[in-house]
Scaffold this motif. Structure first.
Motif, short mmCIF file in Angstrom:
data_model
loop_
_atom_site.label_atom_id
_atom_site.label_comp_id
_atom_site.label_asym_id
_atom_site.label_seq_id
_atom_site.Cartn_x
_atom_site.Cartn_y
_atom_site.Cartn_z
N LYS A 229 44.92 -63.08 -15.06
CA LYS A 229 43.60 -63.67 -14.80
C LYS A 229 42.76 -62.78 -13.88
O LYS A 229 41.54 -62.70 -14.03
N ALA B 138 39.08 -61.33 -15.11
CA ALA B 138 37.88 -61.86 -14.45
C ALA B 138 36.66 -60.93 -14.49
O ALA B 138 35.55 -61.40 -14.79
N GLY C 194 38.08 -63.05 -9.55
CA GLY C 194 39.21 -63.87 -10.00
C GLY C 194 39.31 -65.21 -9.29
O GLY C 194 39.58 -66.23 -9.93
N TYR D 125 36.90 -67.33 -11.13
CA TYR D 125 37.13 -67.37 -12.58
C TYR D 125 38.24 -68.37 -12.90
O TYR D 125 38.15 -69.16 -13.84
#
Ligand code: ADP
Ligand code: MG
Length: 258
Positions: free
Chosen positions: A220, A224, A231, A234
């Motif tokens: 992730k 992002a 992140g 996100y």
């Protein structure tokens, strides 16, 4: 007065930009006033906020070369309490341009003087070299965070980095402490991850702080930037985000303990 922290390691790909972007956002989410300075010609930190770097006219480059005061280069990120000084490829010529000037090591420090009181933290995302931009970042900073990727060559080049810091402290009379060593792209389940952690502990011994929290490898965090978001915004719940939020808390607790 706020604290200026450079995110530094001349190795590329060890998580400097990811740390600079997520830590600055995490500090802002903790009610701190934060300025992130992107001083890497690649401008990855700038892009991470969805800001089109080539369209920004007043950047760290125009600021360093004296075309505008830093105040004019500060732009909002869209995140409360978090501002940015952007960077783009124009900065790649700055090393040569600046090195002709007297006192070129301290230019960034001088440019930041007037705004240091306006922020609790100024974070600097440093390029992967030990050149003029990195030395300027060291002179301007009170401390550094060194992200270290948990891989086999993790500590390669660390002696050069320590030497550069010593030089700035002694020759330029601008001491800069290590705020902490941050293990990034870390996987505690693997033997390699644990080995690197032990090596880092051995290398820095008792005298330097290794952050309690390590940043796990987390897809992730890598996704992002393509969504123009840090992140930690996100995907708030992912392991990478919670680690950066914990890092921010660790840093704020250090300040409180002073
Ligand atoms: P640097 O600024 O030191 O060159 P980056 O922060 O740009 O390093 O990270 C290098 C690459 O690794 C990027 O593609 C980034 O998205 C990815 N990355 C960084 N940290 C993590 C992490 N904790 N988990 C997964 N991918 C990461
Ligand atoms: Mg980077």
């Amino acid at each position: 007065m706020g604290e200026t922290i450079a995110i530094l390691n001349q190795k590329g790909g060890c998580g400097k930009t990811t740390t600079a972007v997520n830590l600055s956002t995490a500090l802002a989410l903790n009610n701190k006033r934060v300025l992130l300075i992107d001083i890497d010609p690649q401008g990855n930190a700038t892009t991470s906020f969805g800001i089109p770097k080539s369209e920004i006219e007043k950047t760290i480059y125009t600021t360093l070369t004296g075309k505008n005061p830093v105040e004019e280069a500060i732009i909002p990120t869209g995140i409360d309490r978090l501002d940015l000084v952007a960077s783009n490829i124009a900065l790649s010529g700055a090393e040569i341009e600046l090195s002709g000037e007297i006192g070129f090591h301290s230019i960034l420090n001088e440019r930041l003087e007037n705004i240091k009181d306006s922020y609790d933290y100024i974070l600097i995302d440093v390029p992967p070299s030990l050149g003029v931009l990195t030395i300027n970042s060291l002179v301007a900073s009170d401390s550094v965070i060194i992200p270290i990727q948990a891989e086999f060559y993790a500590l390669e080049g660390m002696a050069d980095l320590m030497e550069a810091m010593k030089l700035v402290g002694n020759r330029l009379n601008s001491p800069c402490n290590i705020k902490g060593i941050l293990l990034t792209l870390y996987d505690s389940r693997t033997r390699l991850g644990r080995d690197v952690y032990e090596n880092v502990k051995e290398y820095f011994g008792e005298k330097e702080n290794i952050f309690e929290i390590s940043i796990p490898r987390n897809v992730k965090l890598a996704e992002a930037p393509s969504h123009g978001k840090p992140g930690v915004l996100y995907d708030e719940e992912c392991k990478g985000s919670t680690a950066y939020m914990e890092l921010a808390e660790e840093i704020i607790a250090m300040e409180a303990a002073k």
